[in-house]
Design an enzyme around this catalytic site. Structure first.
Site, PDB file in Angstrom:
ATOM      1  N   ASP A  83       0.855  -1.191   0.000  1.00 24.97           N
ATOM      2  CA  ASP A  83       0.000   0.000   0.000  1.00 24.97           C
ATOM      3  C   ASP A  83       0.892   1.244   0.000  1.00 24.97           C
ATOM      4  OD1 ASP A  83      -2.198   1.612   0.121  1.00 24.97           O
ATOM      5  OD2 ASP A  83      -2.692   1.179   2.201  1.00 24.97           O
TER       6      ASP A  83
ATOM      7  N   ASP B 265      -3.530   2.432  -5.727  1.00 28.23           N
ATOM      8  CA  ASP B 265      -2.257   2.470  -4.998  1.00 28.23           C
ATOM      9  C   ASP B 265      -2.050   1.313  -4.038  1.00 28.23           C
ATOM     10  OD1 ASP B 265      -4.231   3.323  -3.199  1.00 28.23           O
ATOM     11  OD2 ASP B 265      -2.800   4.551  -2.070  1.00 28.23           O
ATOM     12  N   GLU B 266      -2.804   0.239  -4.183  1.00 26.05           N
ATOM     13  CA  GLU B 266      -2.593  -0.904  -3.298  1.00 26.05           C
ATOM     14  C   GLU B 266      -3.008  -2.190  -4.000  1.00 26.05           C
ATOM     15  OE1 GLU B 266      -5.229  -1.417   0.086  1.00 26.05           O
ATOM     16  OE2 GLU B 266      -6.593   0.085  -0.744  1.00 26.05           O
TER      17      GLU B 266
END
Length: 385
Positions: A4, A98-99
């Site tokens: 993350d 984003d993860e």
């Protein structure tokens, strides 16, 4: 493994604004009715959180620097991030821009034990993208997600199988998926305040309070989560929406904002290598009621002008609106990989001309920023920003 990014939008912006490192920074539109998209950890120390109304965030942290978002840039960095993940393993399950979850079991012989793989990912993200990542490693997705959250920012936490249950039982009940503030209050009245308390409670008692999720929560309290990492290569939909600074019934203002959102959506489609077969329009009225209408097109689209045209048709088909509009949104659905889809061109080549112009706009934006070239109608000072 759960990887993350740390304050992703802010981190991307600070790459070109190093003078702001260490200061409270908020990414979002400064209008009072906008919301926080991302906040630096310095801003979070004042209580600022993602999705918080911007007006509230500014009151809590008046010294914060506000940066308007550059969505196209974020999705370009996201694509580079996913390339790093896929160079480690084919088993990558993105959760957002984003993860992602990664199953690295098959990479151990090639790259070393899980901790070394996690550190390798963190080094590459830092060196290649200029941002930081937090990595949680465990035997299940649920525990890996907890680990990455607990080691933020810029950390790595490995929870081995024999440490899993003792670690979980040291946490508050809110650490379990599906336990929000209201549910936590209900459990607290039963004397259940920690994960260990959940584990010690009979499943039948939990099901009386939580319904069908009671058994699921009980299993999580013992670290039982058999779900595999499921690779997802293509987003199910791509879209954007915007809240007006003042509710409006002006068709010109709504149309102009829909054009802006169409360009944002089309840019994301092209950067992800996707085209859409369905375009959806969303309206939220002044009383917060929302409606959505969609239309499937004959030929898949990735052009803002074509998406905008469909959105205007959907808007016109609604007829007279019962009240002013608070928010508008556009979403591209039924996505396909552009490389495997044939695009039918119009006889007068107008569609192809728009496509070529927008691809050129993409190249200019990548080099000079996404406000370097805009459709002339979007230069009008009216409408939301």
């Amino acid at each position: 493994m759960h990887v993350d990014m740390d304050a992703f939008f802010v981190s991307v912006e600070l790459r070109t604004r190093p003078e702001l490192i260490g200061k409270p920074v908020i990414v979002g539109f400064p209008a009072d009715r906008s919301v926080v998209l991302s906040a630096s950890y310095e801003a979070r120390a004042f209580g600022v959180k993602s999705a918080m109304p911007m007006a509230v965030a500014v009151r809590m942290c008046p010294q914060a620097v506000i940066i308007e978002p550059r969505h196209k840039l974020y999705y370009e960095v996201s694509a580079q991030l996913m390339e790093i993940f896929h160079s480690i393993t084919d088993l990558v399950e993105p959760l957002s821009v984003d993860e992602a979850f990664l199953d690295v079991g098959g990479a151990i012989r090639r790259l070393g034990p899980p901790r070394e793989i996690g550190e390798l990912i963190r080094r590459r993200v830092s060196a290649e993208l200029g941002i930081t990542a937090s990595v949680g490693i465990a035997a299940s997705k649920f525990v890996a997600k907890i680990a990455s959250t607990r080691c933020k920012p810029d950390g790595l936490l490995l929870i081995s199988p024999d440490e899993t249950v003792p670690y979980l039982h040291s946490l508050p009940v809110g650490a379990l998926w599906g336990i929000g503030a209201k549910t936590a209050d209900v459990l607290a009245r039963m004397g259940i305040r920690t994960v260990a308390d959940v584990a010690a409670t009979p499943v039948t008692s939990l099901k009386k309070v939580l319904g069908a999720t009671g058994e699921h929560v009980y299993r999580l309290s013992w670290g039982i989560d058999a779900r595999p990492v499921t690779p997802v290569r293509l987003e199910k939909s791509i879209g954007a929406e915007e809240t007006f600074a003042v509710d409006t019934g002006d068709d010109a203002v709504i149309s102009r904002e829909l054009l802006r959102l169409a360009h944002r959506t089309a840019g994301r489609l092209r950067s992800s290598g996707s085209v859409a077969r369905t375009v959806a329009l969303k309206l939220r009225y002044a009383d917060f009621s929302s409606i959505t209408r969609s239309r499937t097109v004959h030929t898949p689209v990735d052009s803002a002008q074509l998406i905008h045209g469909v959105a205007l048709q959907l808007l016109e088909a609604l007829g007279p609106r019962p009240m002013t509009v608070r928010l508008v949104g556009i979403r591209a659905e039924q996505l396909e990989e552009a490389a495997q889809t044939s695009l039918q061109l119009s006889f007068d080549r107008r569609d192809d001309n728009w496509r070529a112009a927008e691809h050129a706009l993409d190249q200019v934006s990548r080099k000079f920023g996404n406000k370097s070239v805009l459709p002339a109608s979007l230069l009008d000072p009216g409408g939301p920003r």
